[in-house]
Design an enzyme around this catalytic site. Structure first.
Site, PDB file in Angstrom:
ATOM      1  CB  THR A 102      -0.905   0.039   1.250  1.00 12.98           C
ATOM      2  OG1 THR A 102      -0.101  -0.311   2.382  1.00 12.98           O
ATOM      3  CG2 THR A 102      -2.052  -0.937   1.137  1.00 12.98           C
ATOM      4  CG  LEU A 111      12.468  -9.607   9.331  1.00 12.54           C
ATOM      5  CD1 LEU A 111      13.154 -10.245  10.520  1.00 12.54           C
ATOM      6  CD2 LEU A 111      10.990  -9.399   9.630  1.00 12.54           C
ATOM      7  CB  SER A 164      18.538  -6.656   6.265  1.00 11.51           C
ATOM      8  OG  SER A 164      18.527  -7.085   4.917  1.00 11.51           O
ATOM      9  CD  GLU A 202      15.750  -0.878  -0.779  1.00 14.88           C
ATOM     10  OE1 GLU A 202      16.181  -0.474   0.317  1.00 14.88           O
ATOM     11  OE2 GLU A 202      15.280  -2.012  -0.929  1.00 14.88           O
ATOM     12  CG  ASP A 213      10.782  -1.377   4.034  1.00 19.13           C
ATOM     13  OD1 ASP A 213       9.620  -1.499   4.487  1.00 19.13           O
ATOM     14  OD2 ASP A 213      11.245  -2.108   3.143  1.00 19.13           O
ATOM     15  CE1 TYR A 252       7.811  -3.899  -2.859  1.00 24.93           C
ATOM     16  CE2 TYR A 252       8.500  -2.324  -4.531  1.00 24.93           C
ATOM     17  CZ  TYR A 252       8.031  -2.594  -3.262  1.00 24.93           C
ATOM     18  OH  TYR A 252       7.769  -1.553  -2.407  1.00 24.93           O
TER      19      TYR A 252
HETATM   20  P1  ADP Z   1      15.396  -7.307   3.139  1.00 21.84           P
HETATM   21  O1  ADP Z   1      15.479  -5.821   3.125  1.00 21.84           O
HETATM   22  O2  ADP Z   1      14.005  -7.813   3.182  1.00 21.84           O
HETATM   23  O3  ADP Z   1      16.214  -7.943   4.216  1.00 21.84           O
HETATM   24  P2  ADP Z   1      16.611  -6.957   0.557  1.00 21.84           P
HETATM   25  O4  ADP Z   1      16.803  -7.891  -0.584  1.00 21.84           O
HETATM   26  O5  ADP Z   1      15.809  -5.734   0.323  1.00 21.84           O
HETATM   27  O6  ADP Z   1      16.011  -7.818   1.762  1.00 21.84           O
HETATM   28  O7  ADP Z   1      18.012  -6.483   1.099  1.00 21.84           O
HETATM   29  C1  ADP Z   1      19.018  -7.417   1.372  1.00 21.84           C
HETATM   30  C2  ADP Z   1      20.351  -6.867   0.904  1.00 21.84           C
HETATM   31  O8  ADP Z   1      20.790  -5.807   1.799  1.00 21.84           O
HETATM   32  C3  ADP Z   1      21.459  -7.893   0.951  1.00 21.84           C
HETATM   33  O9  ADP Z   1      21.505  -8.634  -0.241  1.00 21.84           O
HETATM   34  C4  ADP Z   1      22.695  -7.019   1.133  1.00 21.84           C
HETATM   35  O10 ADP Z   1      23.105  -6.467  -0.093  1.00 21.84           O
HETATM   36  C5  ADP Z   1      22.186  -5.899   2.017  1.00 21.84           C
HETATM   37  N1  ADP Z   1      22.398  -6.230   3.441  1.00 21.84           N
HETATM   38  C6  ADP Z   1      21.457  -6.356   4.397  1.00 21.84           C
HETATM   39  N2  ADP Z   1      21.978  -6.705   5.598  1.00 21.84           N
HETATM   40  C7  ADP Z   1      23.291  -6.811   5.400  1.00 21.84           C
HETATM   41  C8  ADP Z   1      24.403  -7.158   6.251  1.00 21.84           C
HETATM   42  N3  ADP Z   1      24.231  -7.482   7.531  1.00 21.84           N
HETATM   43  N4  ADP Z   1      25.623  -7.155   5.687  1.00 21.84           N
HETATM   44  C9  ADP Z   1      25.814  -6.840   4.384  1.00 21.84           C
HETATM   45  N5  ADP Z   1      24.806  -6.516   3.555  1.00 21.84           N
HETATM   46  C10 ADP Z   1      23.570  -6.507   4.035  1.00 21.84           C
HETATM   47 MG    MG Z   2      14.692  -4.560   1.626  1.00 20.70          MG
END
Ligand code: ADP
Ligand code: MG
Length: 382
Positions: A33, A122, A124, A157, A169, A219
Site C-alpha cells: 500500500t 524484515l 535489512s 534503494e 521501511d 515487486y
Molecule cells: P530485506 O530488506 O528484506 O532484508 P533486501 O533484498 O531488500 O532484503 O536487502 C538485502 C540486501 O541488503 C542484501 O543482499 C545485502 O546487499 C544488504 N544487506 C542487508 N543486511 C546486510 C548485512 N548485515 N551485511 C551486508 N549486507 C547486508
Molecule cells: Mg529490503
C-alpha cells in the site's frame, strides 16, 4: 554485537569510532500500500544493523561488511556509481544522496554487521541505508532532518539497488518508537504513534528462508500493474488521481476495461488500505482476535489477489489458523518468501510455535527460522 563491531574497527583502523544502530521493522498490516499512496502500520524491531565509522583524513572510504566478509573502497574524487558489490551500493547510494543535498563529507572508514536475517522481509536493506545516512551525516557534523534521512535512504534503494520501494521501511527504521506502531499516511507522510499493548500476546516471526531476491522484479511489476489500473480507471473517472481517490464503485465501473489480473491488484490495494484503517482502531482497544482476523484477511488478499505469496508462506498461515492461541498471521513484506508475522497469545505461545515449526518441517523437510521480536526506538547513535 555492538562491542564486537567496535573492537574490529579499532583493531583494523586504530581509531575510536562513532557507533550507530538502525533497526529493521515489522509491518503489522498494510503491504504493497505504501507505493500506492496508502497507509501502513510498521514498527521498528530489536534487530538491525550496527555500524562503526570514523573519518580517515583521505579522499577515499573503506567500507567493510563483516557478514559478507568483504571490503570495498570508494574514491570520493570520482562521481559515485553503483558497483558490482550489492551490499556496498546501499551505502554508496546514501553517500550520493547526501552529496546531492549539498551535505559534503570527508573520507571515512566504516565497519558494519547485523543481527537481522537478510532478505527475509524484515528490511535489512533499509536498516543498512539508515545506519549509513545517520552515521555519515553525524560524522561530518551535518544537521539533517529525519525526513531528509528517510528520503535519501529510499532514493539509495531506488537508484543504487534498483528496487522501487515505497517509503515505509526507511520511515520505520528512522522514526520507530518503543512499544508503538506507526500509522503512516504514505501520501502526506503524516503519521501517528499507536501504543501496542503487548501484555498478553506478542509478535513472532517464522522465516521460510526462501530468498525473495527473485521477487524484486515482481515487486516492480506489481507497481506497474497498479499504475496501469489507475491510468485506465482515470479515463472514466478523472478524479481518481491516486489510489486514495479511487473507490470500489469506480473500480467496479471500469471492470470491463481492466484485465482480471489488474482488477485483482487494484481491489487488493483498496481492501488492504481499508484494513489498515480498521486495524488502527482495533489497536486502541488492544491487540487481540479482531486485529488478528484482519491479519488473516490481509494474507488471503496478498496470496490470491496480489499473488505475492508462495507455498511455504501459505502453509505457515494455514497452520496458524488452526491454532487457537494464534490470533492472526500473515506474510509480510514484498513477498515471494521471507517471514510470516504471527500475533500469538502468551498463554500457549511455546506450544503454538512448536506446532508451526512441526507443520513446516513435515511439509518441506527443513526447519523454519523463529524470531520473537520486541518493538523499539528507531535509528540512533549508541
Ligand atoms: P530485506 O530488506 O528484506 O532484508 P533486501 O533484498 O531488500 O532484503 O536487502 C538485502 C540486501 O541488503 C542484501 O543482499 C545485502 O546487499 C544488504 N544487506 C542487508 N543486511 C546486510 C548485512 N548485515 N551485511 C551486508 N549486507 C547486508
Ligand atoms: Mg529490503
Amino acid at each position: 554485537m555492538k562491542d564486537k563491531i567496535k573492537r574490529i574497527f579499532r583493531e583494523q583502523f586504530l581509531k575510536e569510532p562513532l557507533m550507530v544502530f538502525a533497526p529493521g521493522r515489522i509491518n503489522l498490516i498494510g503491504d504493497h500500500t505504501d507505493y500506492n499512496s496508502g497507509f501502513v502500520l510498521p514498527a521498528a524491531i530489536n534487530r538491525g544493523i550496527f555500524m562503526a565509522l570514523a573519518e580517515n583524513g583521505t579522499d577515499s572510504c573503506k567500507l567493510v561488511s563483516l557478514d559478507m566478509g568483504e571490503a570495498v573502497e570508494v574514491n570520493l574524487k570520482n562521481s559515485l556509481r553503483p558497483t558490482n558489490t550489492g551490499w556496498a551500493n546501499y551505502i554508496i547510494g546514501v553517500m550520493d544522496g547526501l552529496r546531492n543535498q549539498g551535505l559534503e563529507f570527508n573520507g571515512f572508514d566504516a565497519v558494519f554487521g547485523g543481527n537481522i536475517p537478510i532478505g527475509s522481509g524484515l528490511s535489512s536493506s533499509a536498516a543498512l541505508e539508515c545506519a549509513a545516512v545517520l552515521g555519515i551525516s553525524r560524522l561530518s557534523g551535518n544537521e539533517i532532518s529525519e525526513n531528509d534521512m528517510i528520503s535519501i535512504a529510499q532514493k539509495a534503494e531506488h537508484e543504487f539497488a534498483g528496487v522501487k520501494c515505497g517509503i515505509m521501511d526507511q520511515f520505520a527504521s528512522i522514526m520507530g518508537k518503543e512499544d508503538n506502531a506507526m500509522r503512516l499516511d504514505c501520501r502526506s507522510l503524516r503519521y501517528e504513534y499507536l501504543p501496542l499493548d503487548l501484555k498478553d500476546c506478542g509478535f513472532v516471526l517464522l522465516d521460510t528462508k526462501v530468498s525473495h531476491s527473485l521477487g524484486n522484479s515482481q515487486y516492480n511489476k506489481r507497481r506497474e500493474e497498479c499504475c496501469e489500473g489507475l491510468n485506465t480507471i482515470r479515463k472514466k473517472h478523472p478524479k481518481a488521481s491516486s489510489f486514495r481517490e479511487l473507490t470500489m464503485e469506480m473500480l467496479e465501473d471500469s471492470k470491463n476495461e481492466l484485465t482480471e489480473k489488474v482488477y485483482n491488484r487494484c481491489s487488493f490495494v483498496l481492501e488492504e488500505n481499508n484494513r489498515v484503517i480498521r486495524a488502527g482502531a482495533y489497536l486502541r482497544s488492544g491487540l487481540g482476535k479482531e486485529f488478528g482476523q484482519l491479519m488473516y484477511a490481509s494474507h488471503e488478499g496478498l496470496s490470491n489477489l496480489y499473488e505475492v505469496s508462495c507455498c511455504e508462506l501459505d502453509l505457515l498461515v494455514e497452520s496458524a489458523r488452526r491454532l487457537k492461541p494464534v490470533y492472526g498471521a500473515r506474510m509480510m513484506g514484498g513477498g515471494f518468501g521471507g517471514c510470516t508475522l504471527n500475533l500469538i497469545a502468551n498463554k500457549g505461545k511455546e506450544k503454538s510455535i512448536s506446532q508451526l515449526r512441526q507443520s513446516f518441517e513435515t511439509a518441506f523437510g527443513r526447519k523454519p527460522g523463529v524470531y520473537e521480536v520486541n518493538v523499539i526506538d528507531g535509528a540512533r547513535i549508541i
